[in-house]
Structure formats: C-alpha cells, structure tokens
Design a protein around this motif. Structure first.
Motif, PDB file in Angstrom:
ATOM      1  N   GLY A 255       8.046   2.375  -1.182  1.00  0.00           N
ATOM      2  CA  GLY A 255       7.343   3.357  -2.022  1.00  0.00           C
ATOM      3  C   GLY A 255       7.504   4.853  -1.578  1.00  0.00           C
ATOM      4  O   GLY A 255       8.255   5.291  -0.859  1.00  0.00           O
ATOM      5  N   VAL A 257       5.352   6.185   0.603  1.00  0.00           N
ATOM      6  CA  VAL A 257       5.311   6.533   2.150  1.00  0.00           C
ATOM      7  C   VAL A 257       6.556   5.863   3.075  1.00  0.00           C
ATOM      8  O   VAL A 257       7.195   6.342   3.716  1.00  0.00           O
ATOM      9  CB  VAL A 257       3.930   5.653   2.695  1.00  0.00           C
ATOM     10  CG1 VAL A 257       3.692   5.734   3.972  1.00  0.00           C
ATOM     11  CG2 VAL A 257       2.528   6.274   1.937  1.00  0.00           C
ATOM     12  N   ALA A 328       4.322  -0.408   5.395  1.00  0.00           N
ATOM     13  CA  ALA A 328       3.952   0.716   4.417  1.00  0.00           C
ATOM     14  C   ALA A 328       3.741   0.140   2.986  1.00  0.00           C
ATOM     15  O   ALA A 328       4.207   0.792   2.207  1.00  0.00           O
ATOM     16  CB  ALA A 328       4.882   1.742   4.466  1.00  0.00           C
TER      17      ALA A 328
HETATM   18  N1  LIG Z   1       0.478   7.722  -0.866  1.00  0.00           N
HETATM   19  C1  LIG Z   1      -0.187   8.256   0.182  1.00  0.00           C
HETATM   20  O1  LIG Z   1      -0.175   9.445   0.341  1.00  0.00           O
HETATM   21  C2  LIG Z   1      -0.769   7.355   1.069  1.00  0.00           C
HETATM   22  C3  LIG Z   1      -0.634   5.964   1.005  1.00  0.00           C
HETATM   23  N2  LIG Z   1      -1.118   5.229   2.129  1.00  0.00           N
HETATM   24  C4  LIG Z   1      -1.043   3.638   1.984  1.00  0.00           C
HETATM   25  O2  LIG Z   1       0.346   3.422   2.225  1.00  0.00           O
HETATM   26  C5  LIG Z   1       0.778   2.306   1.600  1.00  0.00           C
HETATM   27  C6  LIG Z   1       1.772   2.539   0.467  1.00  0.00           C
HETATM   28  O3  LIG Z   1       1.309   3.415  -0.473  1.00  0.00           O
HETATM   29  P1  LIG Z   1       2.604   4.102  -1.301  1.00  0.00           P
HETATM   30  O4  LIG Z   1       3.673   4.296  -0.744  1.00  0.00           O
HETATM   31  O5  LIG Z   1       1.817   5.359  -1.725  1.00  0.00           O
HETATM   32  O6  LIG Z   1       2.550   3.225  -2.411  1.00  0.00           O
HETATM   33  P2  LIG Z   1       3.777   2.931  -3.473  1.00  0.00           P
HETATM   34  O7  LIG Z   1       3.159   2.427  -4.768  1.00  0.00           O
HETATM   35  O8  LIG Z   1       4.510   4.292  -3.667  1.00  0.00           O
HETATM   36  O9  LIG Z   1       4.789   1.954  -2.678  1.00  0.00           O
HETATM   37  C7  LIG Z   1       4.186   0.817  -2.267  1.00  0.00           C
HETATM   38  C8  LIG Z   1       5.271   0.026  -1.955  1.00  0.00           C
HETATM   39  O10 LIG Z   1       4.941  -1.467  -1.428  1.00  0.00           O
HETATM   40  C9  LIG Z   1       5.842  -2.483  -2.047  1.00  0.00           C
HETATM   41  N3  LIG Z   1       5.146  -3.665  -2.169  1.00  0.00           N
HETATM   42  C10 LIG Z   1       4.031  -3.877  -2.892  1.00  0.00           C
HETATM   43  N4  LIG Z   1       3.581  -5.205  -2.630  1.00  0.00           N
HETATM   44  C11 LIG Z   1       4.901  -5.676  -1.408  1.00  0.00           C
HETATM   45  C12 LIG Z   1       4.789  -6.796  -1.038  1.00  0.00           C
HETATM   46  N5  LIG Z   1       3.806  -7.701  -1.137  1.00  0.00           N
HETATM   47  N6  LIG Z   1       5.691  -6.815   0.050  1.00  0.00           N
HETATM   48  C13 LIG Z   1       6.666  -5.744   0.206  1.00  0.00           C
HETATM   49  N7  LIG Z   1       6.476  -4.741  -0.515  1.00  0.00           N
HETATM   50  C14 LIG Z   1       5.567  -4.519  -1.367  1.00  0.00           C
HETATM   51  C15 LIG Z   1       6.190  -1.455  -3.369  1.00  0.00           C
HETATM   52  O11 LIG Z   1       7.142  -2.459  -4.078  1.00  0.00           O
HETATM   53  P3  LIG Z   1       7.514  -2.241  -5.701  1.00  0.00           P
HETATM   54  O12 LIG Z   1       7.643  -0.541  -5.776  1.00  0.00           O
HETATM   55  O13 LIG Z   1       8.674  -2.783  -5.903  1.00  0.00           O
HETATM   56  O14 LIG Z   1       6.176  -2.630  -6.436  1.00  0.00           O
HETATM   57  C16 LIG Z   1       6.581  -0.401  -3.037  1.00  0.00           C
HETATM   58  O15 LIG Z   1       7.857  -0.234  -2.514  1.00  0.00           O
HETATM   59  C17 LIG Z   1      -0.802   1.697   0.926  1.00  0.00           C
HETATM   60  O16 LIG Z   1      -1.487   0.855   1.824  1.00  0.00           O
HETATM   61  C18 LIG Z   1      -1.317   3.111   0.850  1.00  0.00           C
HETATM   62  O17 LIG Z   1      -2.709   3.014   0.766  1.00  0.00           O
HETATM   63  C19 LIG Z   1      -1.785   5.834   3.211  1.00  0.00           C
HETATM   64  C20 LIG Z   1      -1.986   7.345   3.114  1.00  0.00           C
HETATM   65  C21 LIG Z   1      -1.722   8.004   2.337  1.00  0.00           C
END
Ligand SMILES: NC(=O)C1=CN([C@@H]2O[C@H](COP(=O)(O)OP(=O)(O)OC[C@H]3O[C@@H](n4cnc5c(N)ncnc54)[C@H](OP(=O)(O)O)[C@@H]3O)[C@@H](O)[C@H]2O)C=CC1
Ligand SMILES: O=C(O)CCC(=O)C(=O)O
Length: 451
Positions: A255, A257, A328
């Motif tokens: 996603g 990150v 991530a």
């Molecule tokens: N956004 C930010 O600025 C920040 C985020 N974080 C942390 O980073 C992490 C990711 O956040 P972010 O990238 O924003 O979220 P997004 O929603 O943009 O992306 C999340 C990603 O994780 C995937 N995903 C969800 N469930 C699973 C799983 N069971 N197995 C594998 N992949 C999975 C999603 O797939 P799909 O899209 O197909 O559902 C997507 O690719 C979280 O823990 C968040 O708290 C930390 C600091 C800052």
C-alpha cells in the motif's frame, strides 16, 4: 456525547475517575480486550509490556509510570449511514488520545475490519513514544473505524467519514489532536474530515495532515513513511558496514508505505525479491521490476497476477529467504509461531507493532537486528509535522526541502536511539522506547499536575 471506555488489562489495574481522564463519562466495561488470535499477543498487552520494560530501565517512578500508561481520553462513537441501496449500516469508530505532554496529540485514522479498542489504544500509545523519538512537538493519538473499505463505495466511505467527523469534531483541533491517514485511509479521507470540521469551526487546513496538495497538503507526505524507512535502513546498514545496493529485500504490504519503500529502495539498487498484499504474493529471486509491478498493482488493484515473478503462498512471505525483511501491513504478524523460521538478518518495522515481544526474544537469540516501528516508520508523522508547520505559517516548502529535513530528522533520530542503547545496554527497541518514554516523562514532570 463522549463516552470513554476504560479497558482493563493485566498490566493496567488502576481505578480512575472521569475527572482524571478528561472524559465526560468512564465506563468500566468489563473485558472488552480483543482475544489474541492464535499465536499473536493482544496489541495492548504487547505495547504495555515494552513500555514497562523501558520504564524499568529508566528507573521511572511508579506513580509517573502509571500516569503515562493511562490514556488521556478514549472516544467510541456509533456511525450509522444509509448505504447506496437505501439500507442502513452501522459501524463503530474510535479515537484514543493517549498523551499531550509534549504537544497536540497526533496520529492516523485506520479503516480496517480488525480495528478494535485495544488495538487503537496500543497504536495511540505507540504514537506518543514515536513523536517523542522523532523529537517533534506532539503527543500521541490514533483512530479507526471497524469496516472493510474495499466493500464500501466512494460515496458510502464519504458518508461514513463525515458522520465520524461530526461525532469527534469537538475533540480534535489544530492545538489538541491532529488526525492523518493510516491503513485504508488517504488524502481524500482527510479532505472530507477537513471539510466537515470546517463547517463547525471555520476553514482550518492544519486540523488534519496527509491532505491532498490542493488543500494544503505537503509535497513529499505521500512518500514520507516509505522514504523514512529508506533513510532509517541506510543509517542501520551503515553501522554494519553495508549499503542498500545489492541487499535482498522482502516486503509484506504494498500500500502507501510498502509500495513507496519498494520504489525508493529499488532506486538505490536494493533487490526486492518478494512482495505481498491482500490479493497474493509474488517472488523473483533475481529482483522484481518495481515500476512494472507498481503499474500492475494500480491497474489490477493488487499484486496478484503479475507476470514478472512467480506466485507464492502469502503466508510464507515473512519466512522467505532475504537479507532484510520489511513488514508494511498489519500488526502482530511476527510472533512465536513464525519467528524461528525467519531468515533475514535485519527487520525494518515499517508497519506498527508487527513483532510480538515473544518473537522479539526468539529473534534476538538468533542475532536478528530489528529496527523498531517507533523509529523506522516515523518519517510519515515527521512530514505530517512539516505539513502542519507549513499550514500554520501559510507558506509552502518545496519537495527538496521536505526530503532534506526528513533525512536530518531520521539521521538524528537514529543517533539518539543508539545513544540510549549504549546508556542502557539494550537493543534498538528498548533504545527507542527509553528515548521516547524519557522525553515524555520529562515534559510531564516539567508541566506538573497543578496545585
Ligand atoms: N500511512 C502512513 O503514513 C503510515 C503507516 N504506518 C503503518 O504502515 C502499515 C501500512 O500502512 P499503509 O501503507 O498506510 O496502509 P495501506 O492501506 O495503504 O496499505 C496496506 C497494505 O497492506 C496490505 N494488507 C492488508 N492486509 C494484509 C495481509 N493480511 N497480508 C498482506 N498484506 C496485507 C494491503 O493490501 P490491499 O491494499 O490489497 O488491501 C495494502 O497493500 C500500517 O501498519 C500502518 O499503521 C506507519 C506509519 C505511517
Ligand atoms: O502522520 C501522522 O500524523 C500519523 C501517521 C501514523 O498514524 C503513524 O505514524 O502510525
């Protein structure tokens, strides 16, 4: 009407009055703790355990320790919306404001089916230590709605976000609590919150960060968490006489990150050998072509079906052979069940609390070096701080300035964490926790408790 849920757990057995928490009402709600599923420890129990270890290393006064652990305010609201087909759907929204000793509370809003009070509580507490580790003038908060955003249309998501904003608008604000995106939310979500908030309080772009650029968002915020992960990884590898170039990476989550981290790391010569998201997992030992994978993921809403690699079982992604593993996605994914099978030498925690304390112990015995979440993913909140500063100044920075400042903060943060590791003879997680907890404790004592 604000309702605060006090969630008792084994590490926090104190009786609090509404007046002590700043809440309108405190409900001692019995055991609302989410049962840990399988091998994964409850997120709040895990976070409290790390906090307690840090407090012990710091020799923190037990009364101060207790006061730092109790959240400032826990908000739980009902959000009912008409769906596109005219039927009603009800959701539960949370905002936990953990601590404001160092400044306005800050943290993302998550839309995910697994959002629950204990997880939001744990994530809010982590934000308090994270903003202190980054040395930005904020406290910590986190919010979320238990929903599956993939199953809601854009107009349903807009209605849900606006209802949530209507319920919490009195409790957020430029100098009180500043939300941002997290899993399942993004710039558009922030735009709706800003619009709804502005109906009650006047136009206030600094009330949320991670906004679209057209509404006062910062250049570089979208990539910031991934870029921070790159800078953090570079700092760690430098310590070990290595660079990104030629290292083999595995990334769980593609996603905001995960995808930005993959792009920026591959631009520096890192080889991304496997990635996964909710649709599946893909592997190529020679290195995935990240620009093509990004294009595919955008067009097909996921990595599944990408022809530049072989599909693998998403469950095995964390134990794939690599030098550096970057979780991530979700929390608690590295636990006592899979920790001993992990093959990487380094883990960079881009997700929040991906590693259980039990897994920490197993990995530490194997000599795996873990760069903890409260430092490794602090690039996002750091650029959120830059966005807030720009909104308040009414002046926009160029992207180069944002990225250079981010590098300064990440490099300084790494040095500060290492210093604490030396002082307390501890690993990087405890180095980061002692750094964050100590800064918040100092601010709390300096502010005092009133006469
Ligand atoms: N956004 C930010 O600025 C920040 C985020 N974080 C942390 O980073 C992490 C990711 O956040 P972010 O990238 O924003 O979220 P997004 O929603 O943009 O992306 C999340 C990603 O994780 C995937 N995903 C969800 N469930 C699973 C799983 N069971 N197995 C594998 N992949 C999975 C999603 O797939 P799909 O899209 O197909 O559902 C997507 O690719 C979280 O823990 C968040 O708290 C930390 C600091 C800052
Ligand atoms: O950008 C922010 O304010 C918060 C980001 C966030 O939720 C996090 O760091 O986990």
């Amino acid at each position: 009407m604000v309702v605060c849920l006090h969630s008792p757990n084994s590490l926090l057995c104190v009786s609090i009055e509404a007046s002590q928490t700043g809440c309108d009402k405190v409900i001692f709600g019995g055991n609302i703790k989410k049962k840990a599923s399988g091998a994964t420890m409850n997120a709040l129990v895990a976070t409290n355990r790390n906090f307690k270890r840090a407090a012990k290393l710091l020799g923190l006064d037990s009364k101060l320790e207790k006061s730092l652990l109790i959240p400032f305010r826990e908000i739980k609201v009902e959000c009912t919306i008409p769906k596109d087909d005219g039927t009603l759907a009800s959701f539960v929204g949370f905002r936990v404001q953990h601590d404001n000793a160092r400044g306005p509370m800050k943290g993302g809003i998550r839309y995910h089916p697994e959002v629950d009070p204990d997880e939001v509580n744990a994530l809010a507490q982590l934000m308090t230590w994270k903003t202190a580790v980054a040395n930005i003038p904020y406290g910590g908060a986190k919010g979320g709605i238990g929903c599956n955003p993939g199953e809601l249309s854009v107009s349903e998501l807009e209605r849900l976000t606006r209802v949530f904003a209507q319920k919490i608008h009195d409790l957020i604000g430029i100098h009180t609590d500043v939300p941002a995106p997290d899993m399942g939310t993004g710039p558009q979500t922030m735009a709706w919150i800003l619009d709804e908030y502005s109906k009650f309080h006047g136009y206030s772009p600094a009330v949320v960060t991670g906004k679209p650029i057209d509404l006062g968002g910062s250049l570089g915020r979208d990539a910031a968490t991934g870029r921070g992960v790159l800078f953090a990884t570079e700092a760690l590898l430098k310590e070990h006489g290595k660079t990104i170039s030629g290292q083999r990476f595995v990334i769980q989550g593609f996603g905001n990150v995960g995808a930005w981290a993959a792009q920026l790391i591959s631009e520096q010569g890192g080889k991304i050998v496997a990635v996964s998201d909710i649709t599946g997992a893909i592997k190529n030992s020679k290195g995935l072509d990240i620009p093509s994978l990004l294009k595919h993921a955008k067009e097909h809403k996921g990595v599944k079906g990408f022809h530049g690699g072989d599909p693998i079982d998403p469950k095995s992604i964390l134990v794939e052979d690599c030098d550096i593993l970057i979780p991530a996605a979700l929390g608690g994914v590295i636990n006592r069940e899979n920790a001993s099978d992990i093959k990487s030498k380094f883990i960079i925690e881009a997700a929040n609390h991906p590693t259980d304390p039990e897994a920490d112990e197993i990995l530490s015995k194997k000599g795996v070096v873990i760069l903890p979440d409260i430092f490794a993913n602090s690039g996002g909140v750091t650029v959120s701080y830059f966005e807030w500063v720009q909104n308040i100044q009414g002046f926009m920075w160029d992207e180069e300035k944002v990225n250079n400042e981010l590098k300064n903060y990440m490099t300084r943060g790494f040095k500060d964490v290492k210093e604490m590791c030396k002082t307390h003879n501890c690993d990087l997680r405890m180095g980061a926790f002692t750094l964050g907890v100590n800064r918040v404790a100092r601010a709390t004592v300096l502010r005092g408790w009133g006469a």
